[in-house]
Design an enzyme around this catalytic site. Sequence first.
Site, short mmCIF file in Angstrom:
data_model
loop_
_atom_site.label_atom_id
_atom_site.label_comp_id
_atom_site.label_asym_id
_atom_site.label_seq_id
_atom_site.Cartn_x
_atom_site.Cartn_y
_atom_site.Cartn_z
N ASP A 1 4.90 -5.25 2.03
CA ASP A 1 4.71 -4.68 0.75
C ASP A 1 3.92 -3.41 1.19
O ASP A 1 2.72 -3.63 1.05
CB ASP A 1 4.18 -5.28 -0.29
CG ASP A 1 4.87 -6.45 -0.81
OD1 ASP A 1 5.83 -7.07 0.03
OD2 ASP A 1 5.08 -7.15 -1.80
N LYS B 1 11.48 -5.56 -7.22
CA LYS B 1 10.18 -6.44 -7.56
C LYS B 1 9.41 -5.76 -8.52
O LYS B 1 8.68 -4.97 -8.21
CB LYS B 1 9.52 -6.85 -6.15
CG LYS B 1 8.45 -7.68 -6.52
CD LYS B 1 7.80 -7.87 -5.20
CE LYS B 1 6.13 -8.59 -5.49
NZ LYS B 1 5.78 -8.92 -4.25
N LYS C 1 9.42 -1.91 -5.64
CA LYS C 1 8.45 -2.41 -6.08
C LYS C 1 7.85 -1.50 -7.01
O LYS C 1 7.67 -0.38 -6.84
CB LYS C 1 7.84 -3.28 -5.27
CG LYS C 1 6.63 -4.02 -5.87
CD LYS C 1 5.71 -4.84 -4.76
CE LYS C 1 4.28 -5.43 -5.17
NZ LYS C 1 3.59 -6.13 -4.32
#
Lengths: 323, 274
Positions: free
Chosen positions: A159, A259, A223
């Site tokens: 991430d 996400k 995300k």
Amino acid sequence: MPSVSIKVPGGSRITIPHYPVDMVGAGERASSFTKRSIKKESKLDALYLAITMTDLTTLEGADTPGKVKQLCGKAISPVPAHYLQEIKRLAPDKKIRPIPSVAAICVYPEMVPIARKCLEGSGVELASVATAFPAGQLSLDLKLKDVARAIKFGATEIDMVIDRGAFLRGDYQKVFDEIVAVKDICEDRAHLKVILETGELKTLDNVRFASTMAMEAGADFIKTSTGKVTPAATMPVTLVMLQAIWDYYQQTGKKIGMKPAGGIRTAKQAVHYLVMVNEVLGADWLHPKMFRFGASSLLNDLLRQIFKQYTGQYYYQDIFSLD
Amino acid sequence: MKIEKTIKLFINGQFARSESGRTYPVNDNYARVCQASKKDFRNSVDAAKSGEKSWSSKSAYNRSQIIYRMAEMCEGKRDQFVSLFKTTLSASDKKANEMVDEGISSFVYYAGFCDKYSQTIGSVNPVSGPFHNFTTPESVGVVALIDSDEFNFGATVDRICSILVGGNSVIALLGPTLPAVLAPLSEVFATSDLPAGVVNLLTGHLEELAEVIASHREVRSISYQNESKKFYETVREKSVDNMKRIVPNHKELKSLENILSFVEYKTVWHPIGV
């Protein structure tokens, strides 16, 4: 329509449109997804699905090996043994499905070796934040080292945060190049999720543009947030990102994952997000490979609601772990 | 100018409409009140659970100050209460003022007890061995109050406060005679520096809520002050499974006994000389 020209590896240039997004419209449409009536079996299905999509997260300065181990245990087996026994006792006639593991654990790179050991053979993925999370304010070579270490330690998902400072001052090429460089390191070894930190991008126009740019640069997932900035994930922001994913899919045939992270604490919110994903992108995205929740306290509420669906009663809050 | 009122529920320190959107008229159309649903009750429990953490961890002296402030706020709203009682219950001016006095008196009584009940009922126990042995009262947790069908302001205040003293949080389902009392009463709690969620006030039908109140695991005790035997049986039956404590017959006002119904006792052994 305004657009931005970006140089891609190989020397050619692509043009990424900088769409204006109707903020009021996005808010209205996002709120329309909260009005669906999802009950009984459908609700239970949604709750189970949400568990399998959860990235159980701990990203605190105070993280310890003990806490990460505890979280891994919970990720693999989210409920204490007596939870299912109690459901069986209270609802003897119902067919009770076992509680699945969550999708992944999300930790800092330093905690990856510990988590790796705990998760071995469990099927739970191991995500690590990297690139100087959460601010992303370091030189590129250090960010890349951060990523390489996390992968070496055993992270299967990375991430990364984008450099919001560069983005806001208009240096989009820098943001793009950094994502490309991180993607190069990840290659096929790790899934790349790109955190836009939408709370700092300020406008939906920026969110839309940053989403498209991240996908062009090679993101496997986009995300919303680090969870360290308010506002974190909101429904309108997620909607805009989902639409960017849809448009990118229409143009390229590539399916990019989504996400939302931060601020999703209740099962009800999770169901709203699932409804939105289904109506914007379709059922293909209702899968842990394509959609994740970045959350910690959400899991406990999902488990409470599942207990309620089976038995008609609310279970003790303290019966679950604190995180 | 007269305006039509819809009196909101009081959940988590906020004046909330029922999530079900339902309301019903009360006291010859004096106002409409919200009809609390099972979900409203569930939300109240979540609020009460987090409110209780903050309330029970406050010093006894501070709890005392806050409950005393309720008395002050109630006194400040005397005219509003008196007008409500006169309009809806056809009470005389004297009677209405007496009712408010009873409420204030209960607030003051329990405010005084916050930092005293522990000494009164705690003890140092004689044990055979080199130990200090203490017993002290602790809060039970979230307590639901199912109030009487007969309106008695002083008694309602008494029932709520006796639960609060021990550090518990309350979800009160007000009785059907004067549910509109929720409006000024919730304002008393909202302006007394009480943490959000410690007192939650609901209006609605016991018929709809009895079962869910009794079966919610997070509700640790029920003060059952309603006259209905039928729902008493329901509550008893549904509470067996999760071992809730049911406390009926809160008759005598301003009594230490009322506080003791909502505390648990912890006994600590401590080695002497360590």
